[in-house]
Structures are given as structure tokens and as C-alpha cells.
Enzyme design. Structure first.
Site, PDB file in Angstrom:
ATOM      1  N   GLU A   1     -15.558  29.453 -17.188  1.00 53.35           N
ATOM      2  CA  GLU A   1     -16.294  29.753 -18.419  1.00 53.35           C
ATOM      3  C   GLU A   1     -17.738  29.257 -18.401  1.00 53.35           C
ATOM      4  O   GLU A   1     -18.444  29.364 -19.394  1.00 53.35           O
ATOM      5  CB  GLU A   1     -15.573  29.118 -19.626  1.00 53.35           C
ATOM      6  CG  GLU A   1     -14.200  29.726 -19.893  1.00 53.35           C
ATOM      7  CD  GLU A   1     -13.516  29.192 -21.147  1.00 53.35           C
ATOM      8  OE1 GLU A   1     -14.036  28.231 -21.748  1.00 53.35           O
ATOM      9  OE2 GLU A   1     -12.461  29.740 -21.510  1.00 53.35           O
TER      10      GLU A   1
ATOM     11  N   ASP B   1      -6.418  29.011 -37.885  1.00 51.74           N
ATOM     12  CA  ASP B   1      -7.054  28.618 -36.623  1.00 51.74           C
ATOM     13  C   ASP B   1      -8.474  29.184 -36.524  1.00 51.74           C
ATOM     14  O   ASP B   1      -8.906  29.618 -35.464  1.00 51.74           O
ATOM     15  CB  ASP B   1      -6.204  29.064 -35.422  1.00 51.74           C
ATOM     16  CG  ASP B   1      -6.719  28.482 -34.109  1.00 51.74           C
ATOM     17  OD1 ASP B   1      -7.364  27.419 -34.143  1.00 51.74           O
ATOM     18  OD2 ASP B   1      -6.491  29.102 -33.050  1.00 51.74           O
TER      19      ASP B   1
ATOM     20  N   HIS C   1       2.569  30.519 -20.449  1.00 45.84           N
ATOM     21  CA  HIS C   1       3.359  31.499 -19.688  1.00 45.84           C
ATOM     22  C   HIS C   1       3.453  32.853 -20.360  1.00 45.84           C
ATOM     23  O   HIS C   1       4.158  33.736 -19.861  1.00 45.84           O
ATOM     24  CB  HIS C   1       4.742  30.931 -19.395  1.00 45.84           C
ATOM     25  CG  HIS C   1       4.706  29.748 -18.473  1.00 45.84           C
ATOM     26  ND1 HIS C   1       4.490  29.870 -17.113  1.00 45.84           N
ATOM     27  CD2 HIS C   1       4.792  28.415 -18.717  1.00 45.84           C
ATOM     28  CE1 HIS C   1       4.484  28.661 -16.566  1.00 45.84           C
ATOM     29  NE2 HIS C   1       4.651  27.757 -17.518  1.00 45.84           N
TER      30      HIS C   1
ATOM     31  N   CYS D   1       6.020  26.868 -24.670  1.00 41.48           N
ATOM     32  CA  CYS D   1       5.815  27.517 -23.368  1.00 41.48           C
ATOM     33  C   CYS D   1       4.856  28.708 -23.387  1.00 41.48           C
ATOM     34  O   CYS D   1       4.155  28.958 -22.414  1.00 41.48           O
ATOM     35  CB  CYS D   1       7.150  27.994 -22.792  1.00 41.48           C
ATOM     36  SG  CYS D   1       8.499  26.798 -22.957  1.00 41.48           S
TER      37      CYS D   1
ATOM     38  N   ARG E   1     -17.429  24.459 -19.514  1.00 43.64           N
ATOM     39  CA  ARG E   1     -18.482  25.436 -19.793  1.00 43.64           C
ATOM     40  C   ARG E   1     -19.857  25.067 -19.245  1.00 43.64           C
ATOM     41  O   ARG E   1     -20.824  25.775 -19.486  1.00 43.64           O
ATOM     42  CB  ARG E   1     -18.507  25.762 -21.289  1.00 43.64           C
ATOM     43  CG  ARG E   1     -17.345  26.718 -21.658  1.00 43.64           C
ATOM     44  CD  ARG E   1     -17.313  27.095 -23.101  1.00 43.64           C
ATOM     45  NE  ARG E   1     -16.962  25.976 -23.936  1.00 43.64           N
ATOM     46  CZ  ARG E   1     -15.726  25.533 -24.123  1.00 43.64           C
ATOM     47  NH1 ARG E   1     -14.701  26.139 -23.560  1.00 43.64           N
ATOM     48  NH2 ARG E   1     -15.495  24.488 -24.877  1.00 43.64           N
TER      49      ARG E   1
ATOM     50  N   ASN F   1     -10.596  24.086 -36.134  1.00 45.25           N
ATOM     51  CA  ASN F   1      -9.627  24.294 -37.200  1.00 45.25           C
ATOM     52  C   ASN F   1      -9.098  22.972 -37.746  1.00 45.25           C
ATOM     53  O   ASN F   1      -9.162  21.938 -37.096  1.00 45.25           O
ATOM     54  CB  ASN F   1      -8.450  25.125 -36.662  1.00 45.25           C
ATOM     55  CG  ASN F   1      -7.773  24.463 -35.465  1.00 45.25           C
ATOM     56  OD1 ASN F   1      -8.286  24.550 -34.363  1.00 45.25           O
ATOM     57  ND2 ASN F   1      -6.663  23.787 -35.679  1.00 45.25           N
TER      58      ASN F   1
ATOM     59  N   THR G   1     -14.101  20.216 -22.724  1.00 48.70           N
ATOM     60  CA  THR G   1     -14.354  21.446 -21.982  1.00 48.70           C
ATOM     61  C   THR G   1     -15.789  21.941 -22.186  1.00 48.70           C
ATOM     62  O   THR G   1     -16.269  22.787 -21.444  1.00 48.70           O
ATOM     63  CB  THR G   1     -13.408  22.583 -22.440  1.00 48.70           C
ATOM     64  OG1 THR G   1     -13.584  22.786 -23.847  1.00 48.70           O
ATOM     65  CG2 THR G   1     -11.952  22.235 -22.151  1.00 48.70           C
TER      66      THR G   1
END
Ligand code: CA
Length: 695
Positions: free
Chosen positions: A85, A319, A625, A621, A137, A275, A181
Site C-alpha cells: 500500500e 465502521d 480466509h 476466520c 503505507r 470507528n 500501518t
């Protein structure tokens, strides 16, 4: 003269706040504050190029007449194939970028020769507390150093020249709920960073750190803590009146995980907050606006003291992070020159605010939305659609924009020549409903969303059954006329950010692997290149020796990397691609997305086990996934797992953490052996159902 004024101002501030440690003075060599405010021709020194984060370049060697001759100059592969990113920076002929797992790389920007590479060796089990993959980022440059925030919560400073470590410091409050991040930003000798974690139990904040030592200089929390501990400042005391219940036990959210913009014109730092947490207010007795979540907040750049806030989404339960990049521009509005903030957060509204005061100027929906009945034309406050309060009605509400947001971290760009803002948007509603009898746990999301939706094959565009119809677009938005000027449809969700240039170009990369140039004024397609991978990052541009280059990272992953968007896996080859006019380098042939055949063991479980397994899958999960156990190419598609027939093998992974070196953490704290068995039966049932349905 400027620096003396600055030092005197700082001395005055410090005499008022004697308890604060005196930070190191701003640097005078290398990448100085003056250089960051006005980069040398051809360099790209800040995340958004200029400090106003317009992601605009005045380079015009590549333009709408010759962009068709753009070719690959060089590329470099990364050793990690997860979401990429980062927006690279370019200084002194060196291209600096980050990859997934917070690695930093420096290349000769002209030839692509690797100058150095730094790996902070983030423990792979950190993935268990990262909502949205191991992404990063980008870096910040200041003086002779490079700064990066690592996924596990360190601020790291390296020498620009060698990549050697200068210092590293853990700056997050704990190792359970917080990750980093975002790209650090610089403001007069301070390194600015927040964190992610509002899907867990984080209490959001923006921190300012000494550029020479990493010591914290100030910190502004975005949500109040436990009132019994006393409030840090008046802003926290005021915010506490907009909460109810024991919110502090769950952190409250509001994390500053991306947008941080330093504005020398006002002396303020603007940042976007995430959020509120948990998503569903009623499960913890939360009521009210929950300040300062889903807001833009402004603080004094030197002291971190509260200046103003504007809440874009009150009562957040959808969110709706306001973490999208915050841009400042000068516009003439009703004949008056205004210095304004432009913001297009997840909630679907495009805001124009006065940068100095935060006063609302306009707000217009730039994408379909149904969570409001409109916004107050004077205050900008959202008028919430009562049906969108799904926890109050007790009914499922298919909210638009969905939790992916109409637009999220992907940088938008602005061209002062066209006056337009170029925004990659998503068009995907997502049903929300409260999980009955929700209880918090020590691992995984704490969102209190009904997990069964995420484990059924009807899980919408992020699941398996939705056709890959137009779900996204690149739009050009006129912030004065408050309307869309042109639109290019995109076939998949989650496309990359944009770059605008003085050559009348907008550049944009897509999830399905195209890197493209458009006429900035009219949206006419001018150039398209097949990257054989997926682009979720934003491009940047630079010039050396009379030649202009365009760089972009490829690699699928990030917040929706677990999903098979549109029902199909997306290719991930992680690398940086650099283009210039007339170049002829070629990419190697892409690896095939292997055709696989579903071959599950026979289903021997009970319906009760499948329901239990589906519930657990939807909670713990699916984010990695994929919805309904249909995965993208980032993480294993568990319907094909060779371990499905083996109870003990599954248990060793889910409960005992046998694959934690890959980021698949142990769920021992949340799940028992019979839960592992229930997941196994669900994962056997799903491919058997798909096979029976002829998939
Ligand atoms: Ca969020």
C-alpha cells in the site's frame, strides 16, 4: 530568521509546560522543514507530495499527448507477497519505499539498483492483531534519516544513506490491540504517528515523537479514558459527555491509522479518527455521539493541544472510519479565497471545511448512501436514518456504503489546473446485524456483528456468489459545484489511489491489474498497462536528468485481501514498477492462478456443529480466509485444505498455534477443542455444498 522565530516560540511554549521534555530542534541539513514545504524540482518528499497532500505533481514531461509511449523502465520484486500500500518517496536520486511487514527499501531511482534494504523482523504472529493484513503505507524523510512505523508498534529511524539503524522505540500502549500501518508525517522536528486497532480494544491517539531520539513529546487521545483516572485535558472531559456505559473497557476506538496532515499555514495538524468500538453500541451500553470517533480533529502542531473537531459520523455503528487522507487546498468560494480541507471518508459524503476553524462549508454525498436522510446544511451534522440503527431496531440493515467504505485509505488527488478531485470509490452495501449474546474475547475482532452472515455463500460482493459486475469507479469530483464531473467504472472493489499531474493526467491502478492514465479534464482513457498483479496503492512521480518517471507498487492484500472479490481470487505479485517514456523493459510471464478442483472429505458432522462452526468462522476466520470460506489469493482457501480430514491437525493449528510463524495465531484464549472440531465440520460442509452446486 524563520528558525530563530521558531526556537523562540518553542521556548515560550516550553516555559508554559515545564513538565514536557524539550524536543530536539528542527534539523538544518538534509531534508529540512523548508524542503518538505517546497521540494526541489522533480523530488517527491512527503506522502502526498506537497504538505497539503494533494498527490499532485507539476511535472509535465509526460502529458496527455505522449502518455501512450509510457513503458516499463525498471521493476523490482519484493520478498513478501502480501498487500502493498506504500507511496514511495524520492530524494537525491533515491527511491524510498516500504513493503508489507514494514520493510524499507532504497533504490537508485533511475536504474532500479537496490541501494539497501532493512527488515525490522516483525514477529509474524502480529498478524493476529492486525485488522487488515501486514501492510505499510510508507516512510517519512527528515534530516539524514528515514522513519517507518512497524506493524508491531515501533518507530524506527534509519540512515538515509546506508539503511543502518539509528534508533527504534516501541510507541504503542500494548502488544495486544495496537498496530502501525500508516506513514509517519513530519512537523517541525516532530515525527507524527498514530495506530490501528479500533476493531480490537484500542484507545485512539496521535503521538508526536522527537526526530532524534524517538521520545514522546506529546500525545492527544481521541476518546476519553476511564473518568475515575481523571481526564488528560478539557477536550477529553467534554468528549466523555458523549459516551455512556463503561466504554473505556473496550478502548473506544477512534484510532489515527492513516490521515495526518500538517498545515504550516494554520500551525495545525489535522488527523482522521477511526470507528467507535465495539461497532454495535448497545452491547456495551454505548450511547451518544462518541466523540472524537469518526471525526477530523485539529491540534496545535507544537503542543498537541485541541483546536477543533468536526464529527462526520455521529453514533458510529457502521465502521465509518474518517481515516481517509486529509487534503488542504486554496479555493475561491463565493468570491472569497478560502484555505480549506477536502475530505471523502468511508461514510460517502464529500466535506469541505475551513482549515483554520473547522467550520463546515459543504457536504455532499459522492457515492450512494442510505445511513442518513441528509445532513444539516448549516452545521454539516448527519441526520441518521432510524432504520440504520440496526441494534435499536433489532433488524438487519444493509448499509450503504458498506463497511469497506465508499472510499478509504487510498489517496485521492487534486489538480489545481482542473479544480477536480480524483477519488477511487466502492459501491457495495453490506448487511449489519447484532450478534446475540455477544461476549468480548482476548483475541480477534470485537465488533459484535452477527458472524453467520460472513460464513454463508450469500455474503455479497465479498463472498462467492456475486458476479463481478461494476462495483467500483474512479470519479472526478468538483468540490465547488459539489458534483461528479466524470466517472470510469471499475470491475472490482478496493482499487488503488490516484495521482494527478500538470500534464493533464490522472493515473490509477486497479484490483484487476490495470495501471492506467486518463485525461484529467474529461476522463478519456489514454493509456493502459497490464501489471499481471493487483494494485491497491497510489502511484507517484519524479524526474531525474530531464526524464519523468512514474512509480507504483503492485500486490493484493490489505483490509479485503482475504476476500475473493467478485467470487474470484486476485493475483498477488508484489513489486515496484517504474515507467518512463519510450522504455521497453518487460515483466516475466505471470504465474498462473492454478485451476483447483474441490475434493473435500465426506461430511460426517452434525447440523449443530456446522452452525457452531459457521458462527466461529464468521467471527474469527473470515477476515483473512474470505467470506463463506472462499478466499482470495492472499491467504489459504480452507475449502481446499489437506488437513480437513484430520481433527488433530486442525486442532494443532487453531488451538495450539502450529502455524503462528506464518501469522496464523493460536485461538486458544477464545476457542476450545470442540470449537476447532465445529470449524472443521463447517469447512468440510462448505466445499461439499459448493461441489454439489456444480462449482
Ligand atoms: Ca475500522
Amino acid at each position: 530568521m524563520v528558525s530563530i522565530t521558531r526556537i523562540l516560540a518553542m521556548a515560550a511554549v516550553l516555559s508554559l509546560a515545564a513538565c514536557s521534555k524539550q524536543p530536539s530542534p528542527p534539523v538544518t541539513d538534509g531534508v529540512t522543514d523548508a524542503l518538505l514545504a517546497s521540494a526541489p524540482e522533480g523530488e517527491w518528499l512527503n506522502y502526498g507530495n506537497d504538505l497539503g497532500e494533494q498527490h499532485y505533481s507539476n511535472l509535465e514531461l509526460i502529458d496527455d499527448s505522449n502518455v501512450g509511449e509510457l513503458g516499463l523502465a525498471w521493476f523490482a520484486d519484493f520478498e513478501t507477497a502480501r498487500g502493498q500500500e506504500a507511496v514511495p518517496l524520492m530524494h537525491n536520486g533515491v527511491l524510498f519505499l516500504t513493503t508489507a511487514w514494514s520493510m524499507v527499501k532504497a533504490y537508485d531511482a533511475r536504474t532500479g539498483a537496490l541501494k539497501w534494504s532493512y527488515d525490522p523482523e516483525v514477529p509474524r504472529e502480529t498478524l493476529g492483531r492486525a485488522c487488515c493484513d501486514a501492510v505499510n503505507r510508507g516512510v517519512a524523510l527528515y534530516g539524514d534519516k528515514v522513519y517507518v512505523g512497524t506493524l508491531d508498534g515501533r518507530l524506527v529511524a534509519l540512515e538515509q544513506e546506508t539503511g543502518n539503524l539509528v534508533f527504534e522505540k516501541f510507541i504503542v500502549p500494548n502488544q495486544r490491540d495496537y498496530t502501525i500501518t500508516g506513514a509517519p508525517r513530519i512537523a517541525n522536528g516532530l515525527v507524527l504517528l498514530g495506530s490501528g486497532g479500533a476493531e480490537y480494544r484500542a484507545r485512539g491517539y496521535l503521538g508526536a515523537y522527537d526526530s532524534q531520539t524517538g521520545e514522546e513529546v506529546w500525545k492527544f487521545h481521541t476518546v476519553p479514558g476511564n473518568p475515575a483516572d481523571g481526564f488528560e485535558n478539557d477536550a477529553m472531559e467534554a468528549a466523555a459527555k458523549t459516551w455512556a456505559g463503561e466504554w473505556w473497557k473496550f478502548g473506544g476506538g477512534g484510532t489515527v491509522w492513516d490521515a495526518i496532515t500538517y498545515d504550516p499555514a494554520t500551525g495545525l495538524i489535522y488527523f482522521g479518527t477511526g470507528n467507535a468500538e465495539p461497532w454495535v453500541p448497545s452491547v456495551v451500553g454505548r450511547e451518544g455521539d462518541s466523540l472524537y470517533t469518526s471525526s477530523i480533529v485539529a491540534v496545535d502542531a507544537e503542543t498537541g493541544e485541541y483546536a477543533w473537531h468536526f464529527q462526520e459520523t455521529p453514533e458510529d455503528r457502521w465502521d465509518y472510519d474518517s481515516a481517509s487522507p486529509i487534503m488542504t487546498v486554496d479555493l475561491t468560494i463565493d468570491g472569497e479565497k478560502r484555505h480549506v480541507i477536502l475530505h471523502a471518508p468511508k461514510n460517502g459524503y464529500f466535506y469541505v471545511l475551513d482549515a483554520k476553524t473547522g467550520k463546515f462549508i459543504s457536504g455532499t454525498s459522492y457515492a450512494e448512501q442510505n445511513w442518513t436522510t441528509g445532513i444539516d446544511p448549516v452545521t454539516g451534522r448527519a441526520e441518521i436514518n432510524p432504520e440504520a440503527r440496526y441494534d435499536v431496531t433489532g433488524k438487519t440493515f444493509s448499509v450503504n456504503p458498506g463497511v469497506m467504505g465508499a472510499h478509504s485509505f487510498q489517496p485521492m488527488s487534486f489538480s489545481p489546473k482542473t479544480g477536480l478531485v480524483y477519488i477511487p470509490i466502492n459501491l457495495a452495501a453490506v448487511p449489519l446485524r447484532t450478534e446475540e449474546d455477544w461476549k468480548p474475547t482476548d483475541v480477534g475482532y470485537q465488533n459484535a456483528q452477527d458472524p453467520l452472515w460472513w460464513s454463508t455463500p450469500t455474503a455479497g460482493p465479498m463472498g462467492s456468489d456475486e458476479p463481478a459486475a461494476a462495483m467500483a469507479a474512479l470519479i472526478a469530483w468538483d468540490p465547488l459545484a459539489k458534483k461528479e464531473v466524470w466517472r470510469v467504472e471499475r470491475s472490482k472493489l478496493g482499487n488503488g489511489g490516484t495521482l494527478a499531474t500538470a500534464g493533464n493526467l490522472v493515473l490509477h491502478g486497479t484490483t484487476d491489474g490495470r495501471f492506467e492514465a486518463f485525461d484529467a479534464g474529461k476522463g478519456k482513457p489514454l493509456w493502459s498497462y497490464n501489471t499481471h498483479s493487483s494494485i491497491i496503492a497510489a502511484p507517484m512521480t519524479y524526474a531525474i536528468g530531464g526524464e519523468q518517471y512514474v512509480a507504483v507498487l503492485t500486490g493484493w492484500g490489505g483490509g479485503w485481501g482475504g476476500a475473493a472479490i467478485g467470487g474470484t481470487a486476485t493475483r498477488n505479485t508484489s513489486r515496484v514498477l517504474v515507467f518512463k517514456l519510450g522504455a521497453k523493459a518487460e515483466l516475466p510471464a505471470p504465474p498462473s492462478l492454478a485451476e483447483r478442483v474441490l475434493d473435500p472429505p465426506p461430511f460426517t458432522g452434525t447440523d449443530t456443529q456446522v452452525t457452531r462452526g459457521a458462527t466461529i468462522y464468521g467471527r474469527y476466520c473470515y477476515a483473512c480466509h474470505g467470506a463463506a470460506a472462499v478466499a482470495g489469493s492472499l491467504n489459504p482457501d480452507l475449502r481446499y485444505s489437506a488437513t480437513l480430514s484430520d481433527s488433530n491437525a486442525i486442532k494443532s493449528i487453531i488451538i495450539e498455534g502450529a502455524l503462528k510463524h506464518n501469522g496464523m495465531v493460536s485461538f486458544e484464549k477464545a476457542l476450545a477443542d470442540e470449537d476447532s472440531e465445529a470449524i472443521r465440520h463447517y469447512l468440510i460442509k462448505r466445499p461439499n455444498d459448493d461441489k454439489a452446486a456444480g462449482k
